[in-house]
Design a protein around this motif. Structure first.
Motif, mmCIF file in Angstrom:
data_model
loop_
_atom_site.group_PDB
_atom_site.id
_atom_site.type_symbol
_atom_site.label_atom_id
_atom_site.label_comp_id
_atom_site.label_asym_id
_atom_site.label_seq_id
_atom_site.Cartn_x
_atom_site.Cartn_y
_atom_site.Cartn_z
ATOM 1 N N THR A 149 0.838 -1.204 0.000
ATOM 2 C CA THR A 149 0.000 0.000 0.000
ATOM 3 C C THR A 149 0.867 1.246 0.000
ATOM 4 O O THR A 149 0.648 2.182 -0.786
ATOM 5 C CB THR A 149 -0.929 0.014 1.232
ATOM 6 O OG1 THR A 149 -1.760 -1.140 1.207
ATOM 7 C CG2 THR A 149 -1.805 1.257 1.237
ATOM 8 N N ALA A 150 1.867 1.277 0.890
ATOM 9 C CA ALA A 150 2.763 2.419 0.944
ATOM 10 C C ALA A 150 3.583 2.550 -0.339
ATOM 11 O O ALA A 150 3.806 3.657 -0.841
ATOM 12 C CB ALA A 150 3.688 2.297 2.154
ATOM 13 N N TYR A 153 1.434 3.885 -3.273
ATOM 14 C CA TYR A 153 1.135 5.307 -3.071
ATOM 15 C C TYR A 153 2.375 6.162 -3.322
ATOM 16 O O TYR A 153 2.300 7.239 -3.935
ATOM 17 C CB TYR A 153 0.614 5.523 -1.659
ATOM 18 C CG TYR A 153 0.026 6.887 -1.427
ATOM 19 C CD1 TYR A 153 -1.142 7.272 -2.079
ATOM 20 C CD2 TYR A 153 0.627 7.789 -0.567
ATOM 21 C CE1 TYR A 153 -1.690 8.520 -1.875
ATOM 22 C CE2 TYR A 153 0.080 9.039 -0.351
ATOM 23 C CZ TYR A 153 -1.076 9.404 -1.013
ATOM 24 O OH TYR A 153 -1.606 10.648 -0.813
ATOM 25 N N ARG A 253 -4.883 10.528 5.336
ATOM 26 C CA ARG A 253 -4.210 9.547 4.467
ATOM 27 C C ARG A 253 -3.625 8.405 5.285
ATOM 28 O O ARG A 253 -3.726 7.232 4.905
ATOM 29 C CB ARG A 253 -3.112 10.240 3.661
ATOM 30 C CG ARG A 253 -3.621 11.163 2.576
ATOM 31 C CD ARG A 253 -2.477 11.630 1.687
ATOM 32 N NE ARG A 253 -2.967 12.504 0.640
ATOM 33 C CZ ARG A 253 -3.028 13.834 0.732
ATOM 34 N NH1 ARG A 253 -2.604 14.438 1.832
ATOM 35 N NH2 ARG A 253 -3.489 14.555 -0.259
ATOM 36 N N ILE A 257 -4.704 4.439 4.928
ATOM 37 C CA ILE A 257 -3.723 3.380 4.673
ATOM 38 C C ILE A 257 -3.793 2.318 5.771
ATOM 39 O O ILE A 257 -3.707 1.110 5.502
ATOM 40 C CB ILE A 257 -2.304 3.973 4.557
ATOM 41 C CG1 ILE A 257 -2.190 4.771 3.249
ATOM 42 C CG2 ILE A 257 -1.247 2.885 4.599
ATOM 43 C CD1 ILE A 257 -0.890 5.507 3.092
ATOM 44 N N THR A 261 -4.832 -1.567 5.095
ATOM 45 C CA THR A 261 -3.933 -2.638 5.524
ATOM 46 C C THR A 261 -4.658 -3.662 6.380
ATOM 47 O O THR A 261 -4.536 -4.879 6.168
ATOM 48 C CB THR A 261 -2.756 -2.036 6.310
ATOM 49 O OG1 THR A 261 -2.027 -1.134 5.467
ATOM 50 C CG2 THR A 261 -1.819 -3.130 6.800
#
Length: 350
Positions: A149-150, A153, A253, A257, A261
């Motif tokens: 995810t990180a 992004y 944000r 996230i 997750t």
């Protein structure tokens, strides 16, 4: 003249407050109807299987320990149904908040590589540490989902991310990570045996312990997502406008996230990677609720399990006495349905 004025007054549109209340009442009624639909699909999920239960026997099987159906319902059907409810809600809400955060109509836990990250981490745990149970898989899945995810992004441009860059970053990571999972399964026979049904996406191995393990993570993710619905609405106007309305974009944000997750990691650990649920349901629901996440997320939390459990029941009906895994059903049915939405112009910008 007075008649004309009175006629015009009689046909004047309702005040904005009245219209808002009317829309809210309609949405509340639609949500109540969706809950009833979910209850009906859940009953079907308990009744349909290798051993067919008459609908009249479902209730005794749930509540009466002396009933002949009690063991079947509580050991197999009920955990499977509860897991479908939780995983469907998790994937639907995750897809909705991803689309809202990235402003990308194609954002989805599957298409952007989040499920692939969780799968790669679980495959690594199976290869390196022999992890096979949900209790161990969930931690690897959460770690993999968080990292991807990180990464998506960041690679997509962070605050300046565009839908095209996010889609490209997700597609690249998705292909790479699934190739890695396939390589692990081919090279290691033990990993292949542990993961071959899991990688398809299935509810068949659900047990009471599975539900107990993943439920806290999914519940926490759902609560975080619902808590940021209002500030995430404000961020659709841009960061400056969101700050003027009292939102804190960086904090929002981070919360989104975290929610993604928890939701995707727990769902993938329990069921394997299931595609199209998080992509399709927000677009279907948006036609009913509009882009307001305060309504969109509760609808997704109710209707996504309807889709997932419905696909699971369909897989059991089509392949009796065996069954098609739910991940195969959603993949086969999801593609044509999403294409139909595109052709009908129903895929709107979040």
């Amino acid at each position: 003249m007075s008649a004309t004025l009175s006629k015009r007054a009689g046909t004047a549109p309702a005040p904005p407050v009245v219209r808002r209340r009317s829309r809210a009442a309609l949405r509340a009624a639609g949500l109540a109807a969706s809950v009833l639909l979910l209850a009906a699909v859940a009953v079907l999920s308990i009744a349909v299987g290798a051993k067919q239960l008459p609908l009249a026997d479902v209730w005794p099987g749930l509540l009466d320990p002396g009933a002949a159906e009690y063991a079947v319902v509580h050991r197999m059907r009920l955990p499977r149904t509860l897991l479908g409810l939780l995983a469907g809600a998790a994937l639907g809400v995750a897809g909705a908040v991803m689309q809202a955060l990235t402003r990308n109509p194609l954002a989805d836990p599957g298409l952007l590589g989040i499920n692939a990250g969780a799968s790669a981490a679980v495959a690594s745990g199976a290869l390196l540490f022999g992890v096979g149970g949900v209790g161990g898989q969930v931690w690897f899945a959460l770690l993999g989902a968080a990292v991807v995810t990180a990464a998506v992004y960041a690679v997509g441009g962070g605050r300046g991310a565009t839908p095209a860059r996010l889609a490209l970053a997700g597609a690249a990571l998705n292909a790479t990570l699934y190739s890695y999972v396939s390589a692990v399964m081919l090279m290691d026979t033990a990993s292949l045996e542990r993961l071959r049904f899991w990688t398809v996406g299935s509810l068949a191995s659900a047990e009471p312990s599975t539900v107990r393990t993943v439920a806290p993570f999914m519940a926490a993710g759902l609560l975080v997502a619902l808590a940021v619905a209002r500030p995430l609405n404000a961020m659709a106007l841009g960061d400056d406008a969101a700050r003027a309305l009292g939102a804190r974009p960086a904090l929002v944000r981070g919360a989104v996230i975290l929610a993604i997750t928890l939701l995707c990691g727990a769902a993938t650990a329990a069921c394997g990677p299931i595609v199209f649920v998080g992509l399709l349901v927000p677009h279907l629901v948006r036609a009913l609720t509009g882009p307001d996440l305060r309504w969109l997320l509760p609808y997704c939390a109710v209707l996504a399990p309807v889709l997932l459990l419905g696909a699971d029941v369909l897989g059991r009906v089509l392949s009796r006495p065996g069954e098609l895994q739910v991940g195969l059903v959603t993949a086969v049915a999801g593609g044509p349905l999403f294409l139909w939405l595109v052709l009908r112009g129903r895929v709107a910008h979040p």
